[in-house]
Design a protein around this motif. Sequence first.
Motif, PDB file in Angstrom:
ATOM      1  N   ASN A  76      -5.463   0.083   0.207  1.00  0.00           N
ATOM      2  CA  ASN A  76      -6.282   1.288   0.265  1.00  0.00           C
ATOM      3  C   ASN A  76      -5.443   2.464  -0.219  1.00  0.00           C
ATOM      4  O   ASN A  76      -4.702   3.079   0.545  1.00  0.00           O
ATOM      5  CB  ASN A  76      -6.773   1.518   1.695  1.00  0.00           C
ATOM      6  N   GLU A  77      -5.508   2.754  -1.496  1.00  0.00           N
ATOM      7  CA  GLU A  77      -4.759   3.871  -2.057  1.00  0.00           C
ATOM      8  C   GLU A  77      -5.609   4.523  -3.135  1.00  0.00           C
ATOM      9  O   GLU A  77      -6.334   3.860  -3.852  1.00  0.00           O
ATOM     10  CB  GLU A  77      -3.398   3.419  -2.601  1.00  0.00           C
ATOM     11  N   GLY A  78      -5.523   5.880  -3.197  1.00  0.00           N
ATOM     12  CA  GLY A  78      -6.432   6.564  -4.098  1.00  0.00           C
ATOM     13  C   GLY A  78      -5.857   7.719  -4.881  1.00  0.00           C
ATOM     14  O   GLY A  78      -6.593   8.483  -5.485  1.00  0.00           O
ATOM     15  N   GLN A 106       0.822  -1.201   0.000  1.00  0.00           N
ATOM     16  CA  GLN A 106       0.000   0.000   0.000  1.00  0.00           C
ATOM     17  C   GLN A 106       0.859   1.255   0.000  1.00  0.00           C
ATOM     18  O   GLN A 106       0.660   2.164  -0.814  1.00  0.00           O
ATOM     19  CB  GLN A 106      -0.921  -0.002   1.226  1.00  0.00           C
ATOM     20  N   HIS A 144       2.314   8.129  -6.477  1.00  0.00           N
ATOM     21  CA  HIS A 144       1.333   9.181  -6.740  1.00  0.00           C
ATOM     22  C   HIS A 144       1.758  10.533  -6.167  1.00  0.00           C
ATOM     23  O   HIS A 144       1.135  11.541  -6.461  1.00  0.00           O
ATOM     24  CB  HIS A 144      -0.027   8.822  -6.110  1.00  0.00           C
ATOM     25  N   ARG A 203      -5.640  11.946   1.291  1.00  0.00           N
ATOM     26  CA  ARG A 203      -6.503  10.777   1.442  1.00  0.00           C
ATOM     27  C   ARG A 203      -5.683   9.538   1.807  1.00  0.00           C
ATOM     28  O   ARG A 203      -6.053   8.746   2.684  1.00  0.00           O
ATOM     29  CB  ARG A 203      -7.262  10.560   0.137  1.00  0.00           C
ATOM     30  N   ASP A 204      -4.521   9.365   1.144  1.00  0.00           N
ATOM     31  CA  ASP A 204      -3.703   8.182   1.385  1.00  0.00           C
ATOM     32  C   ASP A 204      -3.092   8.193   2.780  1.00  0.00           C
ATOM     33  O   ASP A 204      -3.047   7.155   3.461  1.00  0.00           O
ATOM     34  CB  ASP A 204      -2.604   8.087   0.331  1.00  0.00           C
ATOM     35  N   GLN A 232       1.457   3.930  -3.143  1.00  0.00           N
ATOM     36  CA  GLN A 232       1.097   5.320  -2.876  1.00  0.00           C
ATOM     37  C   GLN A 232       2.237   6.265  -3.213  1.00  0.00           C
ATOM     38  O   GLN A 232       2.013   7.387  -3.691  1.00  0.00           O
ATOM     39  CB  GLN A 232       0.718   5.493  -1.405  1.00  0.00           C
ATOM     40  N   ASP A 285      -4.380  10.500  -3.955  1.00  0.00           N
ATOM     41  CA  ASP A 285      -4.313  11.817  -3.327  1.00  0.00           C
ATOM     42  C   ASP A 285      -3.551  11.665  -2.018  1.00  0.00           C
ATOM     43  O   ASP A 285      -3.902  10.813  -1.182  1.00  0.00           O
ATOM     44  CB  ASP A 285      -5.708  12.381  -3.067  1.00  0.00           C
TER      45      ASP A 285
END
Length: 230
Positions: free
Chosen positions: A117-119, A41, A48, A124-125, A45, A121
């Motif tokens: 769980n990574e998105g 994760q 990004h 958010r991360d 991340q 941003d």
Amino acid sequence: MFFHKKEPIHVVDVKEANPRFAQLLLEQFGGATGELTAALQYWVQSFHVENAGIKDMLQDIALEEFSHLEMVGKLIEAHTKNTDQTDAYKSTLFAIRGVGPHFLDSQGSAWTASYLNEGGDVVRDLRANIAAEAGARQTYEELIKLATDEATKETLVHLLTREISHTQMFMKALDSLGKLTDPFFGNIKPDETVALYYNLSTNGNGKDERGPWNSEPTFEYIANPLESHS
């Protein structure tokens, strides 16, 4: 480039092997809150993130989590490999898959990338990572309570400690962005309900609980949402 040093980052020792406890340890090897999940994760991340410092932090922590995965794997190996095979087979999972670590959780479910769980941003991360560390810390705490081997317990306390350290690092990173306590991020402006708290539940005694989560100056308390919107 990756370089693997064969000595673990912290001493791993087992005095009294316990295959049944090894099955519980699988939770932190191939489980949702486990070290593989955390390592992958944080590593993903990092790609990004434009902030060089936070990118470096995520990669450093990810690699430490891989070292923790190795430690948990060595614990599982020690709790199963050097025991009488009939004793190891008292654990159904090791009877089927053989001794040593596997990418399963303590109930035998295979590890899945859906745990990640990574998105894309950084705010958010980082918040997701704080939650991930909390989940791992809780799991280690329960394992420590169940551990009977003192040497194993010492290793687990170290792993729990590092979860706390990582949480602090993620919190400091959020603070450096000015987002430790600020819930807003992204480019979409929230609507006017952002400051409203709707009272939608009542205790058995009919009392409504109040606190900073539903009080001024941050929130306007809507005591009866039905009347307010009738």
